[in-house]
Design an enzyme around this catalytic site. Structure first.
Site, short mmCIF file in Angstrom:
data_model
loop_
_atom_site.label_atom_id
_atom_site.label_comp_id
_atom_site.label_asym_id
_atom_site.label_seq_id
_atom_site.Cartn_x
_atom_site.Cartn_y
_atom_site.Cartn_z
N LYS A 26 0.83 -1.21 0.00
CA LYS A 26 0.00 0.00 0.00
C LYS A 26 0.87 1.27 0.00
CE LYS A 26 -3.93 -2.22 2.35
NZ LYS A 26 -5.03 -2.01 3.33
N TYR A 81 -12.24 -2.22 -4.21
CA TYR A 81 -12.78 -2.51 -2.88
C TYR A 81 -14.32 -2.46 -2.86
CZ TYR A 81 -8.24 -2.42 -0.49
OH TYR A 81 -6.97 -2.71 -0.04
N ASN A 127 -2.03 -0.14 6.96
CA ASN A 127 -1.59 -1.47 7.42
C ASN A 127 -0.70 -2.16 6.39
OD1 ASN A 127 -3.59 -2.09 5.59
ND2 ASN A 127 -4.70 -3.49 6.92
N HIS A 171 -2.09 -5.54 1.47
CA HIS A 171 -3.39 -6.19 1.27
C HIS A 171 -3.14 -7.58 0.72
CE1 HIS A 171 -7.43 -7.11 -0.18
NE2 HIS A 171 -6.84 -7.52 -1.29
N GLU A 219 -8.98 -10.61 -8.06
CA GLU A 219 -8.04 -9.53 -7.74
C GLU A 219 -6.80 -9.58 -8.65
OE1 GLU A 219 -9.35 -8.80 -3.10
OE2 GLU A 219 -7.34 -9.53 -3.52
P1 CMP Z 1 -7.39 -4.71 3.38
O1 CMP Z 1 -6.86 -6.10 3.58
O2 CMP Z 1 -6.76 -3.90 2.32
O3 CMP Z 1 -8.96 -4.81 3.11
C1 CMP Z 1 -9.83 -3.72 3.36
C2 CMP Z 1 -9.16 -2.65 4.17
O4 CMP Z 1 -10.03 -1.76 4.83
C3 CMP Z 1 -8.36 -3.27 5.28
O5 CMP Z 1 -7.22 -3.93 4.75
C4 CMP Z 1 -8.07 -2.07 6.17
O6 CMP Z 1 -6.90 -1.38 5.78
C5 CMP Z 1 -9.28 -1.16 5.89
N1 CMP Z 1 -10.14 -0.99 7.06
C6 CMP Z 1 -10.40 0.17 7.69
N2 CMP Z 1 -11.23 0.00 8.72
C7 CMP Z 1 -11.53 -1.33 8.75
C8 CMP Z 1 -12.35 -2.14 9.60
N3 CMP Z 1 -13.05 -1.63 10.63
N4 CMP Z 1 -12.42 -3.46 9.34
C9 CMP Z 1 -11.74 -4.00 8.28
N5 CMP Z 1 -10.95 -3.29 7.45
C10 CMP Z 1 -10.85 -1.96 7.67
#
Ligand code: CMP
Length: 141
Positions: free
Chosen positions: A10, A50, A113, A116, A127
């Site tokens: 990311k 997403y 984070n 992904h 994806e």
């Molecule tokens: P990712 O694996 O990229 O998939 C969706 C993303 O939404 C997740 O990682 C997080 O970075 C983001 N996100 C933000 N808030 C939440 C939440 N409450 N629960 C899950 N994903 C979240």
């Protein structure tokens, strides 16, 4: 079972200059990158990627963040790659992630984070297809 999964480094991971560190972890974790490229998503492309989260309260922040800078996308191949990648990433919220995981080491918030990963075989297929053509995938194992 030999599987493929999509990984995204990311914008926070790219800004932190840890692309190489993350790919090192994937390779040492038994996965082979079979396609890699960098790109920057538009807001609309992030919303399409997403789409499954479109009703979530975090959708706007997530898609703004994901389109805020360059990302690196990888198709990874390996035995049980989908679960293996999820183990290497750690829990979605870095504060909850296990020691030794990418998100524990480098994540700063649930949005920032670092990585992904696909969560199941059907989403992995979709994806990977979102970012790569079949001819981009070069199995070298
Ligand atoms: P990712 O694996 O990229 O998939 C969706 C993303 O939404 C997740 O990682 C997080 O970075 C983001 N996100 C933000 N808030 C939440 C939440 N409450 N629960 C899950 N994903 C979240």
């Amino acid at each position: 079972m030999l599987e493929r999964t999509l990984a995204i480094i990311k914008p926070d991971g790219v800004r932190s200059r840890i692309i190489g560190e993350i790919i090192r972890r994937y390779e040492q974790g038994g996965m082979t990158p079979i396609a890699i490229r960098s790109t920057q998503l538009t807001k609309e492309q992030a919303e399409a990627f997403y789409h499954v989260h479109r009703e979530q309260p975090f959708f706007g922040d997530l898609t703004s963040f994901m389109s805020s800078g360059p990302i690196v996308v990888l198709a990874l191949e390996g035995e049980g790659a989908i679960l293996r990648h999820r183990e290497l990433m750690g829990a979605t919220d870095p504060a909850m992630a296990a020691d030794g995981t990418i998100r524990k080491a480098f994540g700063t918030s649930i949005d920032c984070n670092v990585v992904h990963g696909s969560d199941a075989p059907d989403t992995a297929d979709k994806e990977i297809t979102f970012f790569f053509k079949n001819t981009d995938l070069c199995a070298i194992t």
